[in-house]
Motif scaffolding. Structure first.
Motif, PDB file in Angstrom:
ATOM      1  N   ILE A 479       0.833  -1.210   0.000  1.00 56.35           N
ATOM      2  CA  ILE A 479       0.000   0.000   0.000  1.00 56.35           C
ATOM      3  C   ILE A 479       0.865   1.257   0.000  1.00 56.35           C
ATOM      4  CG2 ILE A 479      -1.698   1.316   1.327  1.00 56.35           C
ATOM      5  CD1 ILE A 479      -2.731  -1.362   2.400  1.00 56.35           C
ATOM      6  N   THR A 480       1.824   1.299   0.927  1.00 61.08           N
ATOM      7  CA  THR A 480       2.606   2.528   1.095  1.00 61.08           C
ATOM      8  C   THR A 480       3.536   2.802  -0.084  1.00 61.08           C
ATOM      9  OG1 THR A 480       4.289   1.287   2.342  1.00 61.08           O
ATOM     10  CG2 THR A 480       2.528   2.341   3.608  1.00 61.08           C
ATOM     11  N   THR A 481       4.142   1.753  -0.656  1.00 58.07           N
ATOM     12  CA  THR A 481       5.109   1.971  -1.741  1.00 58.07           C
ATOM     13  C   THR A 481       4.487   2.627  -2.964  1.00 58.07           C
ATOM     14  OG1 THR A 481       6.546   0.177  -1.004  1.00 58.07           O
ATOM     15  CG2 THR A 481       6.737   0.852  -3.307  1.00 58.07           C
ATOM     16  N   PRO A 482       3.398   2.100  -3.540  1.00 57.47           N
ATOM     17  CA  PRO A 482       2.828   2.780  -4.713  1.00 57.47           C
ATOM     18  C   PRO A 482       2.287   4.169  -4.407  1.00 57.47           C
ATOM     19  CG  PRO A 482       1.394   0.995  -4.003  1.00 57.47           C
ATOM     20  CD  PRO A 482       2.678   0.845  -3.249  1.00 57.47           C
ATOM     21  N   VAL A 483       1.752   4.369  -3.203  1.00 54.27           N
ATOM     22  CA  VAL A 483       1.223   5.694  -2.858  1.00 54.27           C
ATOM     23  C   VAL A 483       2.358   6.697  -2.711  1.00 54.27           C
ATOM     24  CG1 VAL A 483      -0.006   7.014  -1.095  1.00 54.27           C
ATOM     25  CG2 VAL A 483      -0.873   4.788  -1.804  1.00 54.27           C
ATOM     26  N   LEU A 484       3.439   6.286  -2.043  1.00 49.86           N
ATOM     27  CA  LEU A 484       4.576   7.189  -1.855  1.00 49.86           C
ATOM     28  C   LEU A 484       5.280   7.461  -3.179  1.00 49.86           C
ATOM     29  CD1 LEU A 484       6.061   5.740   1.458  1.00 49.86           C
ATOM     30  CD2 LEU A 484       4.815   7.886   1.167  1.00 49.86           C
ATOM     31  N   ASP A 485       5.277   6.475  -4.099  1.00 53.74           N
ATOM     32  CA  ASP A 485       5.856   6.711  -5.411  1.00 53.74           C
ATOM     33  C   ASP A 485       5.030   7.699  -6.224  1.00 53.74           C
ATOM     34  OD1 ASP A 485       7.925   4.997  -4.906  1.00 53.74           O
ATOM     35  OD2 ASP A 485       7.027   3.275  -5.913  1.00 53.74           O
ATOM     36  N   THR A 486       3.721   7.652  -6.057  1.00 56.75           N
ATOM     37  CA  THR A 486       2.825   8.478  -6.869  1.00 56.75           C
ATOM     38  C   THR A 486       2.644   9.867  -6.273  1.00 56.75           C
ATOM     39  OG1 THR A 486       1.632   6.466  -7.492  1.00 56.75           O
ATOM     40  CG2 THR A 486       0.552   8.566  -7.955  1.00 56.75           C
ATOM     41  N   TYR A 487       2.429   9.909  -4.955  1.00 59.45           N
ATOM     42  CA  TYR A 487       2.202  11.182  -4.273  1.00 59.45           C
ATOM     43  C   TYR A 487       3.342  11.386  -3.282  1.00 59.45           C
ATOM     44  CZ  TYR A 487      -2.377   9.909  -6.050  1.00 59.45           C
ATOM     45  OH  TYR A 487      -3.399   9.500  -6.844  1.00 59.45           O
ATOM     46  N   LYS A 488       4.117  12.388  -3.481  1.00 59.62           N
ATOM     47  CA  LYS A 488       5.282  12.630  -2.637  1.00 59.62           C
ATOM     48  C   LYS A 488       4.842  13.198  -1.289  1.00 59.62           C
ATOM     49  CE  LYS A 488       8.022  11.175  -5.780  1.00 59.62           C
ATOM     50  NZ  LYS A 488       8.682   9.877  -5.615  1.00 59.62           N
ATOM     51  N   TRP A 502      -7.361   2.858   9.755  1.00 58.37           N
ATOM     52  CA  TRP A 502      -7.748   1.450   9.670  1.00 58.37           C
ATOM     53  C   TRP A 502      -8.048   0.888  11.043  1.00 58.37           C
ATOM     54  CZ3 TRP A 502      -4.248  -1.235   5.525  1.00 58.37           C
ATOM     55  CH2 TRP A 502      -4.559  -0.675   4.285  1.00 58.37           C
ATOM     56  N   GLY A 503      -7.359   1.397  12.055  1.00 56.80           N
ATOM     57  CA  GLY A 503      -7.646   0.925  13.405  1.00 56.80           C
ATOM     58  C   GLY A 503      -9.076   1.229  13.794  1.00 56.80           C
ATOM     59  N   LYS A 504      -9.605   2.322  13.251  1.00 57.57           N
ATOM     60  CA  LYS A 504     -11.004   2.681  13.496  1.00 57.57           C
ATOM     61  C   LYS A 504     -11.942   2.030  12.495  1.00 57.57           C
ATOM     62  CE  LYS A 504      -9.838   7.185  15.476  1.00 57.57           C
ATOM     63  NZ  LYS A 504      -9.969   8.645  15.334  1.00 57.57           N
ATOM     64  N   LYS A 505     -11.374   1.235  11.546  1.00 55.84           N
ATOM     65  CA  LYS A 505     -12.160   0.534  10.526  1.00 55.84           C
ATOM     66  C   LYS A 505     -12.958   1.500   9.663  1.00 55.84           C
ATOM     67  CE  LYS A 505     -12.522  -3.892  12.894  1.00 55.84           C
ATOM     68  NZ  LYS A 505     -13.409  -4.968  13.330  1.00 55.84           N
ATOM     69  N   ARG A 506     -12.334   2.625   9.314  1.00 56.52           N
ATOM     70  CA  ARG A 506     -12.990   3.543   8.388  1.00 56.52           C
ATOM     71  C   ARG A 506     -12.656   3.159   6.967  1.00 56.52           C
ATOM     72  NH1 ARG A 506     -11.793   9.380  11.293  1.00 56.52           N
ATOM     73  NH2 ARG A 506     -13.041   9.011  13.168  1.00 56.52           N
ATOM     74  N   SER A 507     -13.189   3.933   6.037  1.00 58.81           N
ATOM     75  CA  SER A 507     -12.916   3.680   4.632  1.00 58.81           C
ATOM     76  C   SER A 507     -11.446   3.865   4.327  1.00 58.81           C
ATOM     77  CB  SER A 507     -13.743   4.624   3.759  1.00 58.81           C
ATOM     78  OG  SER A 507     -13.363   4.516   2.411  1.00 58.81           O
ATOM     79  N   ASN A 508     -10.882   2.982   3.467  1.00 59.99           N
ATOM     80  CA  ASN A 508      -9.468   3.076   3.107  1.00 59.99           C
ATOM     81  C   ASN A 508      -9.159   4.390   2.403  1.00 59.99           C
ATOM     82  OD1 ASN A 508      -9.155   0.538   4.089  1.00 59.99           O
ATOM     83  ND2 ASN A 508      -9.343  -0.461   2.105  1.00 59.99           N
ATOM     84  N   SER A 509     -10.102   4.929   1.675  1.00 58.52           N
ATOM     85  CA  SER A 509      -9.831   6.123   0.894  1.00 58.52           C
ATOM     86  C   SER A 509      -9.560   7.334   1.769  1.00 58.52           C
ATOM     87  CB  SER A 509     -11.018   6.430  -0.030  1.00 58.52           C
ATOM     88  OG  SER A 509     -12.189   6.644   0.741  1.00 58.52           O
ATOM     89  N   ALA A 510      -9.957   7.278   3.032  1.00 57.94           N
ATOM     90  CA  ALA A 510      -9.750   8.429   3.909  1.00 57.94           C
ATOM     91  C   ALA A 510      -8.281   8.721   4.114  1.00 57.94           C
ATOM     92  CB  ALA A 510     -10.411   8.166   5.267  1.00 57.94           C
ATOM     93  N   SER A 511      -7.427   7.668   4.110  1.00 63.03           N
ATOM     94  CA  SER A 511      -6.005   7.880   4.343  1.00 63.03           C
ATOM     95  C   SER A 511      -5.265   8.215   3.065  1.00 63.03           C
ATOM     96  CB  SER A 511      -5.392   6.627   4.972  1.00 63.03           C
ATOM     97  OG  SER A 511      -5.570   5.524   4.134  1.00 63.03           O
ATOM     98  N   PHE A 512      -5.961   8.163   1.923  1.00 64.31           N
ATOM     99  CA  PHE A 512      -5.288   8.444   0.660  1.00 64.31           C
ATOM    100  C   PHE A 512      -5.595   9.856   0.163  1.00 64.31           C
ATOM    101  CE2 PHE A 512      -4.079   4.408   1.114  1.00 64.31           C
ATOM    102  CZ  PHE A 512      -4.901   3.399   0.661  1.00 64.31           C
ATOM    103  N   CYS A 513      -6.564  10.520   0.745  1.00 66.69           N
ATOM    104  CA  CYS A 513      -6.992  11.823   0.245  1.00 66.69           C
ATOM    105  C   CYS A 513      -6.029  12.909   0.700  1.00 66.69           C
ATOM    106  CB  CYS A 513      -8.391  12.139   0.751  1.00 66.69           C
ATOM    107  SG  CYS A 513      -9.637  10.997   0.105  1.00 66.69           S
TER     108      CYS A 513
END
Length: 513
Positions: A479-488, A502-513
């Motif tokens: 997860i972290t590698t492609p995101v860090l490669d794409t968004y600095k 994720w510990g709160k079981k929220r949507s995954n997209s929340a940490s990518f925005c």
């Protein structure tokens, strides 16, 4: 991606995309393609050169051993311990190894090598790799990232359960060794629900999960499991917060320690009564099963799941390799380590289950012998039916089987009313268990009969924690590698935010925005 980046898009070409993949694997100059907004880190209209030099500032593994242990830790996980033995038992014992090995060679190793090769050459995560192959296929990389997110959510819950059992194991006797006692004033009685099932089953459903009788009753917040899950996420966060600089060091222990425990359990298991029966039952091949398509389908599924194909973790790990690393050797080595680990875990599991099956048969013989004594004293059965050499105070499985056969033959018409069980070892060994049922019920019940049972319980659940942690590091890196490669973005900040969401079981997209 900055304008002066050494990664730029290629010009248009009419050649087929598979030719670019062939060029990639032979280290030739890659072909060009049209710019696309899907291209990871690309700016439309700018060219990207993907022959990235070794000194491009990308982190690298400290040693080849560290990299191999990372790939082994990601591929060898909980499925090797509780999924593979179940599939062997279900699909013909030793006969299942044949289709699994064939599909590993034909499908598993080539695809595993392909992921290693593209990650190592392109030096990007799953999103960047698929955008290189074809910009329109960039969504496949995003899908891999999302799958890693879903897998990480449930995988860490299993680590949380293991952490809870690990801390509960520092007691003697073990809390799941006996049914709890219900006291009502001066009267004391065994918990009826526990008495009907077993102590380990009751502890799993009522003490650990705290399940309710109906789906309408939520049961409230399970504090014990919430704290265990929080500890699990903190462990994962600390392991991946600095990328391979931190996770690579963790892999030295998390990848090697499970093998120490497995070998210890194998030696301990082989010394137990009935362990050979379990192993013999396991590897007695049922060749007719090989003709069933379902067996081959499940073997192929296990190959994909065991090697972590398509998740993005393999690509992410290999992207930190030197560009001239021998990935042919890596693919074969990791695949066969995974295969032999599955066999080792199968030996351990069925040695212990063979011991447990013998215990259950002995318990069955004692209970049914008491029934027969009651029938003899009440003249329901004649003493002439009992062989003279049978000793009720110390009855063996062979003696009971002989007596059972005689009574069944003579009392053929009314035998069912006697309620006697055959107490066959084969029936106990044929009871299929997998997943949480194997790890948290069947295996834990067997360990209660071990000498120094708390020690073995601590070792077992510590092994599960390490197996899960190794797979979680690979999943999170996917997860972290492609995101860090794409968004600095800052690595530490992104990692911590991901764990919190994720510990709160929220949507995954929340940490990518």
């Amino acid at each position: 991606m900055p304008k002066n980046s050494k990664v730029s898009q290629h010009e248009h070409t009419t050649e087929h995309v598979t030719e670019s993949v062939a060029d990639l694997l032979t280290h030739q100059e890659p072909i060009h393609y049209n710019s696309s907004c899907l291209n990871a880190g690309g700016i439309p209209g700018k060219k990207i050169v993907l022959n990235t030099p070794v000194n491009d500032g990308r982190p690298a593994w400290n040693s080849k051993l560290q990299y191999i242990l990372a790939q082994v830790g990601f591929s060898v996980g909980l499925g090797n311990v509780w999924r593979f033995p179940y599939l062997c038992q279900k699909n013909g014992g030793g006969a299942y190894l044949v289709p699994y090995f064939i599909l590993l060679i034909v499908i598993g190793v080539p695809l595993f090598f392909l992921e290693l090769a593209v990650g190592q050459k392109i030096r990007r995560g799953s999103i960047g790799v698929w955008n290189y192959v074809c910009p329109r296929l960039g969504g496949i990389g995003v899908s891999s990232l999302m799958v890693c997110g879903f897998v990480g959510l449930y995988y860490n819950v299993i680590i949380g359960w293991s952490i809870f059992y690990f801390f509960q194991s520092f007691q003697y006797p073990l809390p799941w060794a006996e049914c709890p006692i219900r006291r009502n004033g001066s009267l004391a009685s065994v918990e009826p629900e526990c008495e009907k099932s077993s102590a380990t089953t009751y502890f799993w459903y009522r003490q650990t999960l705290n399940t309710t009788s109906t789906i309408a009753d939520s049961g409230g917040l399970n504090i014990k499991m919430t704290l265990s899950l929080l500890v699990a996420w903190i462990m994962v966060c600390l392991a991946v917060i600095r990328g391979i600089a931190s996770s690579g060091k963790v892999m030295y222990f998390s990848s090697l320690f499970p093998y120490v425990v497995l070998f210890c359990f194998l030696v301990r298991g082989l010394l137990l009564k009935g362990s050979v029966d379990g192993i013999t039952h396991m590897f007695t091949p049922k060749l007719e099963k090989m003709l069933e398509p379902q067996v081959w389908r499940e073997a192929a599924t296990q190959v994909f799941f065991a090697l972590g194909l398509g998740f993005g973790g393999v690509i992410a790990f290999s992207s930190y390799n030197k560009i001239d690393n021998n990935c042919h050797f890596d693919a074969v080595l990791v695949s066969f380590i995974n295969f032999f680990t599955s066999i080792l875990a199968t030996l351990v599991v069925f040695a212990v289950l063979g011991f447990k099956a013998n215990l259950m048969c002995e318990k069955c013989v004692i209970e049914n012998a008491e029934k027969i004594l009651g029938y003899l004293n009440s003249n329901v059965l004649s003493h002439d039916l009992i062989p003279s050499h049978v000793n009720f105070s110390k009855m063996s499985l062979v003696d009971y089987a002989e007596m059972y056969g005689v009574i069944r033959t003579v009392k053929e018409g009314s035998f069912d009313r006697l309620g006697l069980d055959p107490c066959l070892l084969e029936d106990e060994l044929n009871k299929s268990v997998q997943g949480t049922g194997l790890a948290f019920i069947a295996f834990t019940e067997a360990m209660t009969h071990f000498p120094a049972s708390p020690f073995w319980s601590v070792m077992f659940f510590f092994m599960l924690i390490n197996l899960g942690l190794g797979s979680m590091i690979g999943t999170m890196t996917g997860i972290t590698t492609p995101v860090l490669d794409t968004y600095k973005v800052q690595k530490e900040l992104f990692t911590v935010q991901t764990q919190i969401h994720w510990g709160k079981k929220r949507s995954n997209s929340a940490s990518f925005c």
